[in-house]
Enzyme design. Structure first.
Site, PDB file in Angstrom:
ATOM      1  N   SER A 193       0.831  -1.197   0.000  1.00 13.28           N
ATOM      2  CA  SER A 193       0.000   0.000   0.000  1.00 13.28           C
ATOM      3  C   SER A 193       0.872   1.256   0.000  1.00 13.28           C
ATOM      4  O   SER A 193       1.595   1.506  -0.959  1.00 13.28           O
ATOM      5  CB  SER A 193      -0.961  -0.051   1.193  1.00 13.28           C
ATOM      6  OG  SER A 193      -2.004   0.866   1.058  1.00 13.28           O
ATOM      7  N   ASP A 288     -10.090  -4.949  -3.784  1.00 19.89           N
ATOM      8  CA  ASP A 288      -9.286  -3.827  -3.302  1.00 19.89           C
ATOM      9  C   ASP A 288      -9.581  -2.595  -4.143  1.00 19.89           C
ATOM     10  O   ASP A 288      -9.479  -2.643  -5.375  1.00 19.89           O
ATOM     11  CB  ASP A 288      -7.799  -4.194  -3.410  1.00 19.89           C
ATOM     12  CG  ASP A 288      -6.866  -3.101  -2.914  1.00 19.89           C
ATOM     13  OD1 ASP A 288      -7.348  -2.085  -2.381  1.00 19.89           O
ATOM     14  OD2 ASP A 288      -5.642  -3.277  -3.062  1.00 19.89           O
ATOM     15  N   HIS A 318      -7.341  -5.946   0.108  1.00 11.92           N
ATOM     16  CA  HIS A 318      -6.240  -5.139   0.621  1.00 11.92           C
ATOM     17  C   HIS A 318      -5.909  -5.642   2.032  1.00 11.92           C
ATOM     18  O   HIS A 318      -6.799  -5.986   2.811  1.00 11.92           O
ATOM     19  CB  HIS A 318      -6.709  -3.684   0.681  1.00 11.92           C
ATOM     20  CG  HIS A 318      -5.608  -2.690   0.798  1.00 11.92           C
ATOM     21  ND1 HIS A 318      -4.988  -2.131  -0.298  1.00 11.92           N
ATOM     22  CD2 HIS A 318      -5.017  -2.136   1.881  1.00 11.92           C
ATOM     23  CE1 HIS A 318      -4.066  -1.272   0.104  1.00 11.92           C
ATOM     24  NE2 HIS A 318      -4.066  -1.261   1.420  1.00 11.92           N
TER      25      HIS A 318
END
Length: 347
Positions: A193, A288, A318
């Site tokens: 991320s 995600d 995610h």
């Protein structure tokens, strides 16, 4: 607090092993699907548990950070033993930066392949502790050292400070590999991320400056472009751990008013030239909101001639790397990710 967290961790680990029909009944009764994909049942159950907790984007920053640590512990697997871990500090532009070196058991003697790791958390939450379990697993399965970096966070330290700090750590390690028993020809960068964003930016900035490049970049569901709203931001806006509200919460604290979101240190996909960057492993999760911009970055790297290995996990969300050891599909994903890192670093 410690007893409660430990009890919850073992309770979660036991519950996710119940029959699939039971897990579905306890998490709404019907499988979650989107765009022809079905969410992993164990993960759907964990999402139902997570929904009972306060929302990170509705908490003060200190509370959000503590909740993230608690969730990483409760929803993660057991800690893998290491040959050793070392707490160190690297001089940075805003003060010393804590780092933790993970050395797995059984590494051959001599300078070792090393992954410099930047954690996720939207540049606002996340630290060494909340990523201890994934770093141990990567070190063990990829057969490399992992150097985890605790860069300063927004809103106390907004853009560009986290970028500056991570660049400083990369430059320090690249210039002083012997201090970490790192093979200078086998040092990579990676993260998930926000940490994947930082890894992409570091690779770009090192190339622009004519500095040593990472051997490999591990980009796990990266943030790559804040100049537009991607379709997946809307399709997966709610209900899959990372939400659109949470992304807005993070960016409101990370980016000072007036920041140019087309700056390549904010949106690495906006770089005019991606040629000459290190080979990459790009991880995409099927549920995600960041998946579209992640794929776009992988496509752009490939068009520029950069070798890219794309790993798609259509049943996961995610945050999948923090669920290994509990969610069976996340175990498989981490094994494949680790194998790609091992190959990328020549481990």
């Amino acid at each position: 607090m410690g007893i409660r967290r430990t009890f919850e961790k073992y309770l979660v680990a036991g519950l996710v092993r119940l029959p699939e029909s039971w897990l579905l009944k306890m998490s709404g009764g019907a499988p979650l699907t989107a765009e022809g994909k079905r969410l992993d049942t164990q993960l759907q159950f964990l999402l139902a548990l997570a929904a009972k907790r306060p929302r990170i984007d509705q908490l003060p920053v200190d509370g959000a950070r503590q909740l993230y640590r608690d969730m990483a512990y409760s929803f993660g697997g057991r800690a893998r033993p290491m040959s050793r871990t070392e707490e160190r500090r690297v001089a940075g532009p805003y003060g010393d930066i804590p780092v933790r070196l993970y050395v797995p058991n059984g590494l051959p003697q001599g300078p070792a392949p090393t992954l410099v790791w930047f954690h996720g958390g939207g540049f606002v939450i996340g630290d060494l502790e909340s990523y201890d379990l994934p770093c141990r697993q990567l070190a063990d399965q990829a057969r490399c050292q992992v150097l985890s970096v605790e860069y300063r966070l927004a809103p106390e330290h907004p853009f560009p400070r986290p970028v500056d700090e991570c660049l400083a750590v990369w430059r320090h390690v690249a210039a002083n590999p012997a201090d970490y028993n790192a093979d200078p020809a086998r040092i990579g960068v990676g993260g998930d991320s926000a940490g994947a964003h930082l890894s992409a930016v570091i690779s770009q900035q090192a190339r622009l400056a004519g500095e040593p490049l990472p051997r490999h970049q591990l980009l796990i569901y990266p943030v790559t472009d804040l100049t537009r709203e991607w379709a997946s931001h809307t399709t997966y806006a709610e209900g899959y751990l990372l939400t659109r509200d949470l992304m807005n919460y993070f960016m409101s604290k990370f980016l000072p008013e007036g920041t140019d979101v087309a700056d390549v240190k904010v949106s690495p996909l906006q770089a005019a030239d991606l040629s000459g960057l290190p080979p990459a492993t790009l991880v995409i999760a099927g549920f995600d909101p960041l998946q579209d911009e992640g794929r776009a970055y992988g496509d752009a790297l490939a068009r520029a001639g950069v070798p890219v290995k794309v790993l798609n996990y259509n049943t996961l969300t995610h945050g999948l790397i923090s669920l290994a050891g509990v969610v069976k599909a996340a175990d498989g994903a981490m094994a494949e990710i680790s194998a790609a890192v091992r190959a990328g670093l020549g481990a």
